[in-house]
Motif scaffolding. Structure first.
Motif, mmCIF file in Angstrom:
data_model
loop_
_atom_site.group_PDB
_atom_site.id
_atom_site.type_symbol
_atom_site.label_atom_id
_atom_site.label_comp_id
_atom_site.label_asym_id
_atom_site.label_seq_id
_atom_site.Cartn_x
_atom_site.Cartn_y
_atom_site.Cartn_z
ATOM 1 N N ALA A 32 0.843 -1.213 0.000
ATOM 2 C CA ALA A 32 0.000 0.000 0.000
ATOM 3 C C ALA A 32 0.873 1.257 0.000
ATOM 4 O O ALA A 32 0.540 2.253 -0.659
ATOM 5 C CB ALA A 32 -0.933 -0.002 1.216
ATOM 6 N N ILE A 33 1.997 1.219 0.712
ATOM 7 C CA ILE A 33 2.915 2.371 0.765
ATOM 8 C C ILE A 33 3.608 2.561 -0.591
ATOM 9 O O ILE A 33 3.702 3.675 -1.108
ATOM 10 C CB ILE A 33 3.941 2.187 1.909
ATOM 11 N N VAL A 34 4.068 1.452 -1.158
ATOM 12 C CA VAL A 34 4.729 1.497 -2.461
ATOM 13 C C VAL A 34 3.756 2.024 -3.525
ATOM 14 O O VAL A 34 4.129 2.801 -4.400
ATOM 15 C CB VAL A 34 5.275 0.092 -2.809
ATOM 16 N N ASN A 35 2.483 1.606 -3.423
ATOM 17 C CA ASN A 35 1.460 2.090 -4.359
ATOM 18 C C ASN A 35 1.202 3.583 -4.184
ATOM 19 O O ASN A 35 0.942 4.291 -5.163
ATOM 20 C CB ASN A 35 0.150 1.312 -4.177
ATOM 21 N N ALA A 36 1.259 4.056 -2.943
ATOM 22 C CA ALA A 36 1.043 5.495 -2.687
ATOM 23 C C ALA A 36 2.104 6.327 -3.403
ATOM 24 O O ALA A 36 1.826 7.427 -3.897
ATOM 25 C CB ALA A 36 1.068 5.777 -1.187
ATOM 26 N N VAL A 37 3.324 5.781 -3.487
ATOM 27 C CA VAL A 37 4.399 6.456 -4.233
ATOM 28 C C VAL A 37 4.104 6.389 -5.733
ATOM 29 O O VAL A 37 4.139 7.407 -6.439
ATOM 30 C CB VAL A 37 5.783 5.815 -3.929
ATOM 31 N N ALA A 38 3.805 5.186 -6.216
ATOM 32 C CA ALA A 38 3.562 4.981 -7.655
ATOM 33 C C ALA A 38 2.409 5.841 -8.162
ATOM 34 O O ALA A 38 2.444 6.339 -9.292
ATOM 35 C CB ALA A 38 3.279 3.509 -7.926
ATOM 36 N N ASN A 39 1.400 6.039 -7.312
ATOM 37 C CA ASN A 39 0.201 6.789 -7.716
ATOM 38 C C ASN A 39 0.470 8.263 -8.001
ATOM 39 O O ASN A 39 -0.347 8.927 -8.636
ATOM 40 C CB ASN A 39 -0.897 6.668 -6.651
ATOM 41 N N VAL A 40 1.599 8.793 -7.503
ATOM 42 C CA VAL A 40 1.907 10.208 -7.776
ATOM 43 C C VAL A 40 3.091 10.348 -8.752
ATOM 44 O O VAL A 40 3.747 11.374 -8.812
ATOM 45 C CB VAL A 40 2.164 11.016 -6.476
ATOM 46 N N LEU A 41 3.343 9.249 -9.501
ATOM 47 C CA LEU A 41 4.380 9.280 -10.530
ATOM 48 C C LEU A 41 3.754 9.024 -11.895
ATOM 49 O O LEU A 41 2.857 8.186 -12.025
ATOM 50 C CB LEU A 41 5.433 8.189 -10.268
ATOM 51 N N THR A 42 4.236 9.728 -12.911
ATOM 52 C CA THR A 42 3.783 9.449 -14.277
ATOM 53 C C THR A 42 4.546 8.230 -14.796
ATOM 54 O O THR A 42 5.483 7.749 -14.153
ATOM 55 C CB THR A 42 4.074 10.651 -15.206
ATOM 56 N N ALA A 43 4.151 7.744 -15.965
ATOM 57 C CA ALA A 43 4.794 6.559 -16.551
ATOM 58 C C ALA A 43 6.294 6.758 -16.734
ATOM 59 O O ALA A 43 7.083 5.811 -16.608
ATOM 60 C CB ALA A 43 4.142 6.221 -17.885
ATOM 61 N N ASP A 44 6.710 7.990 -16.999
ATOM 62 C CA ASP A 44 8.153 8.238 -17.172
ATOM 63 C C ASP A 44 8.823 8.722 -15.882
ATOM 64 O O ASP A 44 9.946 9.232 -15.893
ATOM 65 C CB ASP A 44 8.415 9.211 -18.332
ATOM 66 N N GLY A 45 8.102 8.565 -14.733
ATOM 67 C CA GLY A 45 8.722 8.813 -13.432
ATOM 68 C C GLY A 45 8.645 10.230 -12.900
ATOM 69 O O GLY A 45 9.223 10.535 -11.864
ATOM 70 N N ARG A 46 7.924 11.121 -13.593
ATOM 71 C CA ARG A 46 7.784 12.487 -13.074
ATOM 72 C C ARG A 46 6.763 12.517 -11.945
ATOM 73 O O ARG A 46 5.804 11.757 -11.938
ATOM 74 C CB ARG A 46 7.359 13.445 -14.199
ATOM 75 N N LYS A 47 6.965 13.406 -10.975
ATOM 76 C CA LYS A 47 6.070 13.492 -9.818
ATOM 77 C C LYS A 47 4.889 14.408 -10.113
ATOM 78 O O LYS A 47 5.085 15.537 -10.574
ATOM 79 C CB LYS A 47 6.827 14.029 -8.600
ATOM 80 N N THR A 48 3.684 13.941 -9.811
ATOM 81 C CA THR A 48 2.492 14.789 -9.956
ATOM 82 C C THR A 48 2.098 15.393 -8.609
ATOM 83 O O THR A 48 1.277 16.290 -8.526
ATOM 84 C CB THR A 48 1.313 13.969 -10.516
ATOM 85 N N ALA A 49 2.684 14.855 -7.535
ATOM 86 C CA ALA A 49 2.480 15.372 -6.162
ATOM 87 C C ALA A 49 3.665 14.883 -5.337
ATOM 88 O O ALA A 49 4.504 14.132 -5.831
ATOM 89 C CB ALA A 49 1.158 14.859 -5.591
#
Length: 279
Positions: free
Chosen positions: A236-253
């Protein structure tokens, strides 16, 4: 000799509640972001931190943790950098226990003796190495114990009464009960079965028993915590990180903020767990 892990579980016992054990992948998506996540965990209510060592062939991990490991490796994370992250964290936090979790191959390549010396110097308290069975204790487990590090073993629903003493023989710190067979991040276990499994393990050891695999919400943490000494949350923690990353790894939050919000809710759940058990 008592470790930070021993002291933390003694304090939790005195407080009358289970602990929240939080796993994240070191270096996901990059070193600085990952360190900020690590620093955010205790403030959000984590009692113990599991620091993931990225590895290219993580056979026991589900898709989310595998993807996190690949992002970390792509971002340049190495075992040396993961140890450095523990040392950087220790500059600001002397109390929160750190358990390094992963596979034996990177440690073997690094060199066991050198790794144990560096882990101890970096402020690491314990190890979970998922692909080393008790039959290989001389490889890493026994040297780790001699170096003053806890070696934490996994028990599973398939660990029978005959196997249990071997699994627990050199275990210290706590026992990590993997509450289902399969890979990380699968469905949540049946909480009634978890209680029975914890009792079964406790018949063999005085160590705290922490339960993980599948916990995602405050309610689930509360239900598992009613019978366990600790609740482990990783996917769940790892997903919380993935959820704020774009496919190319940019942060949306901010990943650290996303993780802190999730962990805050889970921490609330474990703090209500004993109340649930008493009702």
């Amino acid at each position: 000799m008592t470790t930070r892990i021993d002291r933390r579980f003694a304090a939790l016992k005195a407080e009358g509640r289970p602990g929240l054990v939080t796993y994240f992948m070191g270096g996901d998506p990059d070193y600085e972001t990952s360190l900020s996540i690590m620093k955010a965990l205790p403030k959000a209510g984590a009692d113990v931190i599991e620091l993931g060592m990225p590895f290219s062939d993580p056979m026991a991990d589900g898709p989310a943790i595998q993807a996190a490991g690949l992002r970390a490796l792509k971002g340049g994370q190495t075992l040396a950098k993961t140890l450095a992250m523990a040392a950087d964290f220790r500059k600001h936090d002397e109390d929160t226990p750190i358990v390094m979790m992963g596979y034996y191959n990177p440690i073997y390549v690094y060199g066991v003796e050198r790794f144990l010396t560096d882990a101890k110097a970096s402020g690491v308290d314990g190890l979970i190495v998922v692909d080393l069975p008790p039959e290989m204790d001389e490889e890493l487990c026994v040297p780790a114990l001699k170096a003053g590090l806890n070696f934490i073993r996994l028990a599973t629903p398939t660990t029978d009464e005959k196997r249990m003493p071997a699994v627990l023989s050199n275990t210290s710190g706590f026992v990590y009960y993997v509450s289902m067979t399969g890979i990380t991040g699968s469905a949540l276990p049946d909480t009634t079965k978890v209680g029975a499994a914890v009792d079964r393990i406790k018949a063999h050891t005085d160590l705290p028993v922490c339960v993980g695999f599948g916990v995602k919400t405050s309610e689930q943490a509360r239900a598992i915590g009613a019978s366990a000494d600790g609740v482990v949350v990783g996917t769940a923690i790892v997903n919380a990180v993935a959820n704020v990353l774009t496919a190319d790894g940019r942060k949306t939050a901010d990943p650290a903020e996303a993780v802190a919000t999730l962990v805050g809710g889970l921490a609330q759940g474990v703090r209500q767990a004993r109340l649930a058990a008493a009702q």
